[in-house]
Write a protein that holds these residues in place. Sequence first.
Motif, PDB file in Angstrom:
ATOM      1  N   MET A 235      -9.196  41.218  54.768  1.00 32.14           N
ATOM      2  CA  MET A 235      -7.510  41.635  53.937  1.00 32.14           C
ATOM      3  C   MET A 235      -7.165  42.837  54.309  1.00 32.14           C
ATOM      4  N   ARG A 236      -7.528  43.908  54.008  1.00 31.59           N
ATOM      5  CA  ARG A 236      -6.993  44.848  54.737  1.00 31.59           C
ATOM      6  C   ARG A 236      -6.300  45.366  55.671  1.00 31.59           C
ATOM      7  N   ASP A 237      -7.864  44.268  56.834  1.00 28.42           N
ATOM      8  CA  ASP A 237      -6.524  44.386  58.246  1.00 28.42           C
ATOM      9  C   ASP A 237      -5.347  43.676  57.723  1.00 28.42           C
ATOM     10  N   ASP A 238      -5.578  42.616  57.511  1.00 30.12           N
ATOM     11  CA  ASP A 238      -3.647  42.249  57.576  1.00 30.12           C
ATOM     12  C   ASP A 238      -2.995  42.242  56.357  1.00 30.12           C
ATOM     13  N   ALA A 239      -3.011  43.436  55.574  1.00 34.81           N
ATOM     14  CA  ALA A 239      -2.002  44.297  55.284  1.00 34.81           C
ATOM     15  C   ALA A 239      -2.009  45.235  55.982  1.00 34.81           C
ATOM     16  N   PHE A 240      -2.444  45.800  56.847  1.00 31.41           N
ATOM     17  CA  PHE A 240      -2.119  47.310  57.339  1.00 31.41           C
ATOM     18  C   PHE A 240      -1.448  46.161  58.824  1.00 31.41           C
ATOM     19  N   ARG A 241      -2.145  45.031  59.451  1.00 31.59           N
ATOM     20  CA  ARG A 241      -1.091  44.326  60.140  1.00 31.59           C
ATOM     21  C   ARG A 241      -0.175  43.615  60.333  1.00 31.59           C
ATOM     22  N   ALA A 242      -0.130  44.077  58.668  1.00 31.43           N
ATOM     23  CA  ALA A 242       2.337  43.483  58.419  1.00 31.43           C
ATOM     24  C   ALA A 242       2.550  45.135  58.712  1.00 31.43           C
ATOM     25  N   TYR A 243       2.164  45.693  58.450  1.00 29.65           N
ATOM     26  CA  TYR A 243       2.749  47.283  57.668  1.00 29.65           C
ATOM     27  C   TYR A 243       3.401  47.829  59.350  1.00 29.65           C
ATOM     28  N   PHE A 244       1.916  47.452  59.689  1.00 28.57           N
ATOM     29  CA  PHE A 244       2.592  48.238  61.671  1.00 28.57           C
ATOM     30  C   PHE A 244       3.590  47.446  61.796  1.00 28.57           C
ATOM     31  N   GLU A 245       3.497  45.439  61.515  1.00 31.29           N
ATOM     32  CA  GLU A 245       4.617  44.892  62.939  1.00 31.29           C
ATOM     33  C   GLU A 245       5.920  45.277  61.890  1.00 31.29           C
ATOM     34  N   ARG A 246       5.816  45.345  60.503  1.00 35.95           N
ATOM     35  CA  ARG A 246       6.879  46.365  59.686  1.00 35.95           C
ATOM     36  C   ARG A 246       8.061  47.591  60.430  1.00 35.95           C
ATOM     37  N   HIS A 247       6.933  48.237  60.578  1.00 34.25           N
ATOM     38  CA  HIS A 247       7.226  49.615  60.998  1.00 34.25           C
ATOM     39  C   HIS A 247       6.865  50.423  61.874  1.00 34.25           C
ATOM     40  N   HIS A 248       6.548  49.635  63.019  1.00 33.14           N
ATOM     41  CA  HIS A 248       6.047  50.367  63.844  1.00 33.14           C
ATOM     42  C   HIS A 248       7.168  50.595  64.986  1.00 33.14           C
ATOM     43  N   ALA A 249       8.043  49.682  65.161  1.00 33.03           N
ATOM     44  CA  ALA A 249       9.366  50.266  65.847  1.00 33.03           C
ATOM     45  C   ALA A 249      10.512  51.102  65.138  1.00 33.03           C
ATOM     46  N   SER A 250      10.636  51.397  63.395  1.00 29.68           N
ATOM     47  CA  SER A 250      11.410  52.224  62.882  1.00 29.68           C
ATOM     48  C   SER A 250      10.153  53.989  63.118  1.00 29.68           C
ATOM     49  N   LEU A 251       8.930  53.571  62.920  1.00 34.85           N
ATOM     50  CA  LEU A 251       8.455  55.107  63.472  1.00 34.85           C
ATOM     51  C   LEU A 251       9.015  55.909  64.851  1.00 34.85           C
ATOM     52  N   SER A 252       9.068  54.482  65.472  1.00 37.38           N
ATOM     53  CA  SER A 252       8.556  54.628  66.869  1.00 37.38           C
ATOM     54  C   SER A 252       9.912  56.385  67.383  1.00 37.38           C
ATOM     55  N   ARG A 253      11.024  54.669  66.572  1.00 32.88           N
ATOM     56  CA  ARG A 253      12.729  55.464  66.622  1.00 32.88           C
ATOM     57  C   ARG A 253      12.341  56.843  66.102  1.00 32.88           C
ATOM     58  N   LEU A 254      12.382  57.387  64.794  1.00 32.16           N
ATOM     59  CA  LEU A 254      12.356  58.047  64.526  1.00 32.16           C
ATOM     60  C   LEU A 254      11.979  59.573  64.289  1.00 32.16           C
ATOM     61  N   ALA A 255      10.060  58.832  65.669  1.00 32.08           N
ATOM     62  CA  ALA A 255      10.178  59.564  66.102  1.00 32.08           C
ATOM     63  C   ALA A 255      10.642  60.217  67.377  1.00 32.08           C
ATOM     64  N   PHE A 256      11.876  59.244  67.991  1.00 33.04           N
ATOM     65  CA  PHE A 256      12.601  59.633  69.031  1.00 33.04           C
ATOM     66  C   PHE A 256      13.598  60.487  68.796  1.00 33.04           C
TER      67      PHE A 256
END
Length: 175
Positions: free
Chosen positions: A1-22
């Motif tokens: 369950m923890r893994d699924d919740a984090f995976r959803a967070y990752f998929e939802r926010h990875h691109a945004s975090l990368s764009r912000l870092a850039f």
Amino acid sequence: MRDDAFRAYFERHHASLSRLAFLMTGEASIADDLAADALTEVWRHWDRVRAADDPAAYGHGILMNLARQWVRRRGRERLLTSGLSGLTFGSSGRTRNDHDVPAVLDVRSALRRLPHRRRACVVLRYAFDLSEQEVATTLGISVGAVKSATSRGARQLAGLLGGPVTRIDGWKAAR
């Protein structure tokens, strides 16, 4: 369950975090690394992130701290290797007066010249369309500090770009 919740967070926010870092570093090659480091920290503190009022803001806050550390470290490295006279803002070797540089590159270069807090506020407000309250939560500062830093940052950015900036377009597609 923890893994699924984090995976959803990752998929939802990875691109945004990368764009912000850039947008905070101006370095595409570093952006994904910083986003990955931020997501690693999110995972390490997953219980706190999940319990936060705004888990996305928690991740953005982690990324902002990592970006600030990277910018400071890079500045120290440049100072040590180049001396004060060789310290520049930007790796392209072009000056702001080059007329063949697209406007997007001018904005990136100008952003790198803003102090970290101003850059963070301007990027989060205009590129990420966050409210003043959301920016305040993300950065851990007051709404008044966000208003002040955003105003000063936009004014400084306009000066660096050679004119008044009423709206900053193209950031979402800038990378």
